[in-house]
Design a protein around this motif. Structure first.
Motif, PDB file in Angstrom:
ATOM      1  N   LEU A  37      47.843  40.937  31.341  1.00 14.44           N
ATOM      2  CA  LEU A  37      46.495  40.602  31.773  1.00 14.44           C
ATOM      3  C   LEU A  37      45.616  41.822  31.796  1.00 14.44           C
ATOM      4  N   LYS A  38      44.361  41.636  31.425  1.00 14.49           N
ATOM      5  CA  LYS A  38      43.434  42.745  31.522  1.00 14.49           C
ATOM      6  C   LYS A  38      42.088  42.230  31.977  1.00 14.49           C
ATOM      7  N   VAL A  39      41.209  43.165  32.264  1.00 18.77           N
ATOM      8  CA  VAL A  39      39.858  42.818  32.690  1.00 18.77           C
ATOM      9  C   VAL A  39      39.227  41.920  31.638  1.00 18.77           C
ATOM     10  N   GLY A  40      38.585  40.860  32.108  1.00 23.01           N
ATOM     11  CA  GLY A  40      37.950  39.935  31.176  1.00 23.01           C
ATOM     12  C   GLY A  40      38.798  38.705  30.913  1.00 23.01           C
ATOM     13  N   ASP A  41      40.090  38.794  31.230  1.00 17.14           N
ATOM     14  CA  ASP A  41      40.944  37.613  31.072  1.00 17.14           C
ATOM     15  C   ASP A  41      40.701  36.675  32.239  1.00 17.14           C
ATOM     16  N   VAL A  42      40.992  35.416  31.998  1.00 15.91           N
ATOM     17  CA  VAL A  42      40.928  34.454  33.089  1.00 15.91           C
ATOM     18  C   VAL A  42      42.170  34.636  33.961  1.00 15.91           C
ATOM     19  N   ALA A  43      41.961  34.709  35.252  1.00 19.73           N
ATOM     20  CA  ALA A  43      43.099  34.873  36.159  1.00 19.73           C
ATOM     21  C   ALA A  43      43.924  33.587  36.178  1.00 19.73           C
ATOM     22  N   TYR A  47      51.334  37.067  36.337  1.00 19.68           N
ATOM     23  CA  TYR A  47      50.468  38.231  36.488  1.00 19.68           C
ATOM     24  C   TYR A  47      51.152  39.520  36.065  1.00 19.68           C
ATOM     25  N   ARG A  85      50.871  45.518  42.157  1.00 17.25           N
ATOM     26  CA  ARG A  85      49.734  45.505  41.259  1.00 17.25           C
ATOM     27  C   ARG A  85      48.515  44.936  41.980  1.00 17.25           C
ATOM     28  N   GLY A 145      36.289  33.158  37.980  1.00 14.68           N
ATOM     29  CA  GLY A 145      37.700  33.055  37.624  1.00 14.68           C
ATOM     30  C   GLY A 145      38.194  34.122  36.674  1.00 14.68           C
ATOM     31  N   VAL A 146      37.319  35.065  36.345  1.00 16.57           N
ATOM     32  CA  VAL A 146      37.683  36.110  35.388  1.00 16.57           C
ATOM     33  C   VAL A 146      38.108  37.368  36.149  1.00 16.57           C
ATOM     34  N   LEU A 147      39.052  38.095  35.586  1.00 15.02           N
ATOM     35  CA  LEU A 147      39.532  39.319  36.230  1.00 15.02           C
ATOM     36  C   LEU A 147      38.539  40.461  36.060  1.00 15.02           C
ATOM     37  N   ALA A 148      38.151  41.030  37.187  1.00 15.92           N
ATOM     38  CA  ALA A 148      37.305  42.226  37.138  1.00 15.92           C
ATOM     39  C   ALA A 148      38.141  43.490  37.300  1.00 15.92           C
ATOM     40  N   ALA A 181      42.253  44.658  36.884  1.00 19.23           N
ATOM     41  CA  ALA A 181      43.649  44.315  36.548  1.00 19.23           C
ATOM     42  C   ALA A 181      44.345  45.655  36.363  1.00 19.23           C
ATOM     43  N   LEU A 237      31.088  43.029  33.806  1.00 20.77           N
ATOM     44  CA  LEU A 237      32.356  43.490  33.256  1.00 20.77           C
ATOM     45  C   LEU A 237      32.078  44.634  32.302  1.00 20.77           C
ATOM     46  N   GLU A 274      40.324  48.874  30.868  1.00 21.85           N
ATOM     47  CA  GLU A 274      40.419  48.148  32.132  1.00 21.85           C
ATOM     48  C   GLU A 274      39.898  48.990  33.268  1.00 21.85           C
TER      49      GLU A 274
END
Lengths: 155, 153
Positions: free
Chosen positions: A116-122, B84, B90, B98-101, B103, B134, B140
């Motif tokens: 997973l990285k930034v911008g991916d859907v959790a 994850y 982590r 719902g998007v990861l800011a 990770a 983002l 990241e």
């Protein structure tokens, strides 16, 4: 080799970022070479690393990884690669396969697939709370609040 | 786990604008695991064999470190951990869309940078009420070098 050229700024960047946490990047060769014989022995390295990373015990693997000329000790140049080597040992467990259980394969350095990285859907999930009184469904916070997730364990 | 003081502090600082969940997963350094440490042996912390054991050890962590952050327990199928790629520890931040800011990199190297990245994000969010953009590049937040895992031999 590209990796070599990238090493110096990479190590510097790591050192800066880790200054508040592990101190492996600080204190250099001179600190590790306790008997000042111009090389770092296996036991000196173990002492040095143990003083900085209290829960690291892959010293044998670390020495093997760093001692590229196989003379049983580390020159200043070999010593320079310590941060990358430690990180490689730490990140070497394929967490996605077996989550670090004893059935895991040590030293698996395959890049993480689908990491997973930034911008991916959790990924959504539902888990029970520790006290068993409630459940949390990640999706319920959509459009409500951001969520900080901290994964970890006691040890 | 490291940095527990920071985690609790961040929780106290920002719990009014964000949800916090600790997700307790399988042990990083179980005495009978791949990466044992001395204090795990002393305290008899082994790989969890059932959900109850996992809960007990999680409670130990919360009690000893006086954490009040809400804690969830991963199932014995380790499903969320694997989804994850979280082991051993982590940090993530999920935006309201719902998007990861954030990770962060796994393990001790990425954990503190991850907390810092999350703190900065939350500080901005709390002050302005807006979620930070983002980053434009693939890099990241909280991870200092991309593709470092790919460089592993």
């Amino acid at each position: 080799m590209n990796k070599r050229r990238l090493m110096v700024p990479y190590v510097l960047l790591l050192t800066m970022l880790l200054a508040s946490s592990t101190a492996l990047g600080q204190g250099g060769f001179g600190e590790a070479d306790a008997d000042e014989d111009g090389k770092v022995s296996a036991s000196e390295m173990e002492t040095y690393v143990s003083g900085k990373l209290t829960d690291f015990d892959k010293h044998k693997e670390l020495m093997e990884a760093l001692d590229t000329d196989k003379d049983g000790s580390l020159s200043a140049e070999e010593f320079e690669n310590r941060m990358e080597a430690v990180q490689g040992l730490m990140g070497g467990v394929a967490a996605g396969d077996d989550s670090g259980s004893r059935r895991g394969r040590r030293g698996n350095r395959r890049p993480e697939e689908g990491a997973l990285k930034v911008g991916d859907v959790a990924p959504t999930f539902t888990l029970k709370s520790l006290d068993g009184d409630s459940e949390t469904d990640l999706a319920e916070f959509r459009d409500q609040k951001p969520v900080v997730l901290i994964f970890g364990s006691y040890t | 786990m490291n940095s527990v003081g920071t985690i609790e502090q961040m929780f106290q600082d920002y719990k009014d604008v964000a949800e916090f969940r600790m997700v307790y997963i399988n042990e990083a350094h179980a005495a009978d695991g791949n990466w044992p440490v001395e204090y795990a042996r002393e305290k008899g912390i082994n790989e969890h064999t059932n959900y109850g054991e996992r809960c007990t050890t999680a409670q130990m962590l919360l009690d000893e470190k006086q954490l009040t952050i809400p804690c969830l327990i991963d199932g014995m199928d380790n499903a969320v951990n694997e989804a994850y790629k979280a082991w051993p520890d982590r940090v993530f931040l999920v935006r309201t869309d719902g998007v990861l800011a954030v990770a962060a990199a796994r393990g001790p190297w990425g954990f503190e940078p991850g907390l810092e990245a999350a703190s900065e994000w939350l500080a901005h969010f709390k002050e302005t009420g807006e979620e930070p953009e983002l980053p434009a590049s693939d890099k990241e937040e909280g991870e200092e070098s991309d593709s470092q895992d790919d460089d592993q031999r």
